[in-house]
Design a protein around this motif. Structure first.
Motif, PDB file in Angstrom:
ATOM      1  N   VAL A 141       0.851  -1.185   0.000  1.00  0.00           N
ATOM      2  CA  VAL A 141       0.000   0.000   0.000  1.00  0.00           C
ATOM      3  C   VAL A 141       0.886   1.234   0.000  1.00  0.00           C
ATOM      4  CG1 VAL A 141      -1.744   1.325   1.281  1.00  0.00           C
ATOM      5  CG2 VAL A 141      -1.858  -1.175   1.243  1.00  0.00           C
ATOM      6  N   THR A 142       0.553   2.219  -0.833  1.00  0.00           N
ATOM      7  CA  THR A 142       1.228   3.512  -0.803  1.00  0.00           C
ATOM      8  C   THR A 142       0.256   4.575  -0.298  1.00  0.00           C
ATOM      9  OG1 THR A 142       0.678   3.926  -3.128  1.00  0.00           O
ATOM     10  CG2 THR A 142       2.838   2.955  -2.649  1.00  0.00           C
ATOM     11  N   TYR A 143       0.785   5.540   0.457  1.00  0.00           N
ATOM     12  CA  TYR A 143      -0.024   6.623   1.005  1.00  0.00           C
ATOM     13  C   TYR A 143       0.422   7.958   0.423  1.00  0.00           C
ATOM     14  CZ  TYR A 143      -1.771   3.484   4.680  1.00  0.00           C
ATOM     15  OH  TYR A 143      -2.367   2.461   5.362  1.00  0.00           O
ATOM     16  N   GLU A 144      -0.563   8.844   0.219  1.00  0.00           N
ATOM     17  CA  GLU A 144      -0.283  10.197  -0.231  1.00  0.00           C
ATOM     18  C   GLU A 144      -1.032  11.186   0.661  1.00  0.00           C
ATOM     19  OE1 GLU A 144      -0.570  10.892  -4.529  1.00  0.00           O
ATOM     20  OE2 GLU A 144      -0.747   8.714  -4.771  1.00  0.00           O
ATOM     21  N   LYS A 179       1.975  13.462   8.698  1.00  0.00           N
ATOM     22  CA  LYS A 179       1.552  14.823   9.007  1.00  0.00           C
ATOM     23  C   LYS A 179       0.329  15.189   8.181  1.00  0.00           C
ATOM     24  CE  LYS A 179       3.182  19.606   8.993  1.00  0.00           C
ATOM     25  NZ  LYS A 179       4.316  20.511   8.660  1.00  0.00           N
ATOM     26  N   LEU A 180      -0.683  15.802   8.837  1.00  0.00           N
ATOM     27  CA  LEU A 180      -1.918  16.203   8.178  1.00  0.00           C
ATOM     28  C   LEU A 180      -2.208  17.662   8.474  1.00  0.00           C
ATOM     29  CD1 LEU A 180      -4.180  13.152   9.126  1.00  0.00           C
ATOM     30  CD2 LEU A 180      -2.897  13.470   7.003  1.00  0.00           C
ATOM     31  N   ASN A 181      -3.016  18.282   7.603  1.00  0.00           N
ATOM     32  CA  ASN A 181      -3.467  19.639   7.872  1.00  0.00           C
ATOM     33  C   ASN A 181      -4.265  19.667   9.164  1.00  0.00           C
ATOM     34  OD1 ASN A 181      -2.355  20.808   5.562  1.00  0.00           O
ATOM     35  ND2 ASN A 181      -4.153  20.310   4.327  1.00  0.00           N
ATOM     36  N   ALA A 182      -4.118  20.740   9.930  1.00  0.00           N
ATOM     37  CA  ALA A 182      -4.809  20.848  11.210  1.00  0.00           C
ATOM     38  C   ALA A 182      -6.323  20.748  11.044  1.00  0.00           C
ATOM     39  CB  ALA A 182      -4.431  22.155  11.894  1.00  0.00           C
ATOM     40  N   ALA A 183      -6.845  21.284   9.939  1.00  0.00           N
ATOM     41  CA  ALA A 183      -8.294  21.252   9.696  1.00  0.00           C
ATOM     42  C   ALA A 183      -8.750  19.935   9.076  1.00  0.00           C
ATOM     43  CB  ALA A 183      -8.697  22.416   8.794  1.00  0.00           C
ATOM     44  N   THR A 205      -7.999  14.953   2.843  1.00  0.00           N
ATOM     45  CA  THR A 205      -8.295  13.644   2.268  1.00  0.00           C
ATOM     46  C   THR A 205      -6.989  12.903   1.993  1.00  0.00           C
ATOM     47  OG1 THR A 205     -10.337  14.419   1.242  1.00  0.00           O
ATOM     48  CG2 THR A 205      -9.362  12.415   0.349  1.00  0.00           C
ATOM     49  N   VAL A 206      -6.846  11.757   2.610  1.00  0.00           N
ATOM     50  CA  VAL A 206      -5.648  10.925   2.438  1.00  0.00           C
ATOM     51  C   VAL A 206      -5.944   9.853   1.390  1.00  0.00           C
ATOM     52  CG1 VAL A 206      -4.039   9.344   3.571  1.00  0.00           C
ATOM     53  CG2 VAL A 206      -4.923  11.337   4.809  1.00  0.00           C
ATOM     54  N   GLU A 226      -7.381   2.590  -5.746  1.00  0.00           N
ATOM     55  CA  GLU A 226      -7.219   3.758  -4.894  1.00  0.00           C
ATOM     56  C   GLU A 226      -8.373   3.885  -3.900  1.00  0.00           C
ATOM     57  OE1 GLU A 226      -6.770   7.284  -7.189  1.00  0.00           O
ATOM     58  OE2 GLU A 226      -4.839   6.684  -8.051  1.00  0.00           O
ATOM     59  N   LEU A 227      -8.033   4.261  -2.676  1.00  0.00           N
ATOM     60  CA  LEU A 227      -9.015   4.555  -1.646  1.00  0.00           C
ATOM     61  C   LEU A 227      -8.711   5.948  -1.109  1.00  0.00           C
ATOM     62  CD1 LEU A 227      -8.699   1.249   0.406  1.00  0.00           C
ATOM     63  CD2 LEU A 227     -10.516   1.781  -1.207  1.00  0.00           C
ATOM     64  N   THR A 228      -9.737   6.702  -0.833  1.00  0.00           N
ATOM     65  CA  THR A 228      -9.543   8.003  -0.192  1.00  0.00           C
ATOM     66  C   THR A 228     -10.386   8.057   1.070  1.00  0.00           C
ATOM     67  OG1 THR A 228     -11.302   9.030  -1.508  1.00  0.00           O
ATOM     68  CG2 THR A 228      -9.033   9.204  -2.344  1.00  0.00           C
ATOM     69  N   TYR A 229      -9.869   8.811   2.042  1.00  0.00           N
ATOM     70  CA  TYR A 229     -10.566   8.895   3.318  1.00  0.00           C
ATOM     71  C   TYR A 229     -10.276  10.242   3.956  1.00  0.00           C
ATOM     72  CZ  TYR A 229     -12.763   6.934   7.492  1.00  0.00           C
ATOM     73  OH  TYR A 229     -13.607   6.680   8.533  1.00  0.00           O
ATOM     74  N   ALA A 230     -11.338  10.908   4.417  1.00  0.00           N
ATOM     75  CA  ALA A 230     -11.183  12.201   5.077  1.00  0.00           C
ATOM     76  C   ALA A 230     -10.676  11.979   6.499  1.00  0.00           C
ATOM     77  CB  ALA A 230     -12.507  12.951   5.088  1.00  0.00           C
ATOM     78  N   MET A 231      -9.528  12.564   6.811  1.00  0.00           N
ATOM     79  CA  MET A 231      -8.906  12.350   8.109  1.00  0.00           C
ATOM     80  C   MET A 231      -8.523  13.664   8.761  1.00  0.00           C
ATOM     81  SD  MET A 231      -6.458   9.026   7.912  1.00  0.00           S
ATOM     82  CE  MET A 231      -6.350   9.113   9.695  1.00  0.00           C
ATOM     83  N   THR A 232      -8.522  13.667  10.089  1.00  0.00           N
ATOM     84  CA  THR A 232      -7.983  14.767  10.879  1.00  0.00           C
ATOM     85  C   THR A 232      -6.784  14.230  11.660  1.00  0.00           C
ATOM     86  OG1 THR A 232      -9.538  14.258  12.669  1.00  0.00           O
ATOM     87  CG2 THR A 232     -10.191  15.960  11.093  1.00  0.00           C
ATOM     88  N   PRO A 233      -5.941  15.118  12.190  1.00  0.00           N
ATOM     89  CA  PRO A 233      -4.709  14.648  12.821  1.00  0.00           C
ATOM     90  C   PRO A 233      -4.883  13.763  14.044  1.00  0.00           C
ATOM     91  CG  PRO A 233      -4.515  16.965  12.234  1.00  0.00           C
ATOM     92  CD  PRO A 233      -5.941  16.586  12.030  1.00  0.00           C
ATOM     93  N   ASP A 234      -6.082  13.621  14.564  1.00  0.00           N
ATOM     94  CA  ASP A 234      -6.257  12.784  15.760  1.00  0.00           C
ATOM     95  C   ASP A 234      -6.903  11.442  15.440  1.00  0.00           C
ATOM     96  OD1 ASP A 234      -8.682  13.842  15.083  1.00  0.00           O
ATOM     97  OD2 ASP A 234      -9.309  14.281  17.129  1.00  0.00           O
TER      98      ASP A 234
END
Length: 252
Positions: free
Chosen positions: A151-154, A178-182, A185-186, A204-212
């Protein structure tokens, strides 16, 4: 993934003011209390000692005026009270090392602004990771059908650096990205090569993520109706969301 630090400050000024908009000469006393709770879903790390992030004695505390550092100390070595001149300040607490991607460390930080001006006050600062935690769990049966898989991540930070990170088929340690504070999408791309045909494919899979947050992909082959598919389960805390990746039947 979550890691919250609660810091309570009691500011007791030694001078008073009839006009709260004016800062008089004088000093104030700050009493600092920090509490921490760090946990990352149900998946344990091997390379990173996450329990160290829950130990508030490890944290560096800074008192700033603008960009200038007024005080800096390790919370475990703090004084019983801290005296400050009247003025505008920022309290900062942090621990760890920040990078675009790491398997060895991550960064937790929090700031809050406060004013010493002849009044008593209680302040709180919440610290949180600047990263998301990525984990892949490949089922042992993957090797029965695929000669290679990874798996590769962007992320936005990785894209700006012109790079990606890879979770190889034999990897075990989480990636802290590292992700944007707000939030952002990873993108995770699952790559696989079918043993019987030698054909390679990806999904490809995308997922909305926050830093926590923590994102765990459980990837396993699944026999069904004479074909073969890969079933991926996204595990974010206690929520499971199934996503099927279908390998074309003419590949089997």
């Amino acid at each position: 993934m979550s890691c919250m630090i609660g810091a309570s400050l009691l500011v007791c000024s030694c001078s008073s003011s009839e006009d709260a908009s004016m800062l008089e000469e004088g000093t104030g006393t700050i009493q600092l209390s920090v509490k921490a709770n760090a946990s990352f879903s149900t998946v344990n790390s091997r390379a990173v000692n996450e329990s160290a992030y829950a130990n508030t004695d490890n944290y560096t505390v800074q008192v700033l005026q603008g960009e200038a550092e007024v005080l800096s100390f390790t919370y475990g070595d703090r004084s019983a009270s801290i005296k400050l001149d009247n003025g505008n300040y920022t309290l900062k607490a942090y621990y760890g090392t920040e990078s675009d991607a790491s398997r060895e460390a991550f960064y937790v930080v929090g700031t809050t602004d406060f004013v010493v001006n002849g009044n008593d006050q209680a302040l709180n600062v919440d610290c949180a990771p600047t990263c998301g935690k990525m984990v892949v769990d490949f089922d042992s049966k993957m090797a029965d059908y695929f000669s290679n898989y990874y798996v590769t991540y962007e992320t936005e930070a990785l894209a700006a650096a012109g790079s990606t990170v890879t979770w190889a088929k034999d990897d075990t340690d989480p990636w802290y990205l590292k992700l944007n504070a707000a939030g952002e999408t990873v993108k995770a791309t699952v790559h696989y090569t079918v043993t019987s045909s030698g054909k390679a494919g990806s999904q490809e899979l995308t997922y909305a993520m926050t830093p926590d947050k923590s994102w765990t992909l459980h990837i396993a082959p699944k026999d069904g109706n004479g074909g073969l598919s890969i079933t991926i389960t996204i595990d974010e805390s206690t929520t499971d969301k199934p996503i099927d990746i279908v390998v074309p039947s003419d590949w089997i």
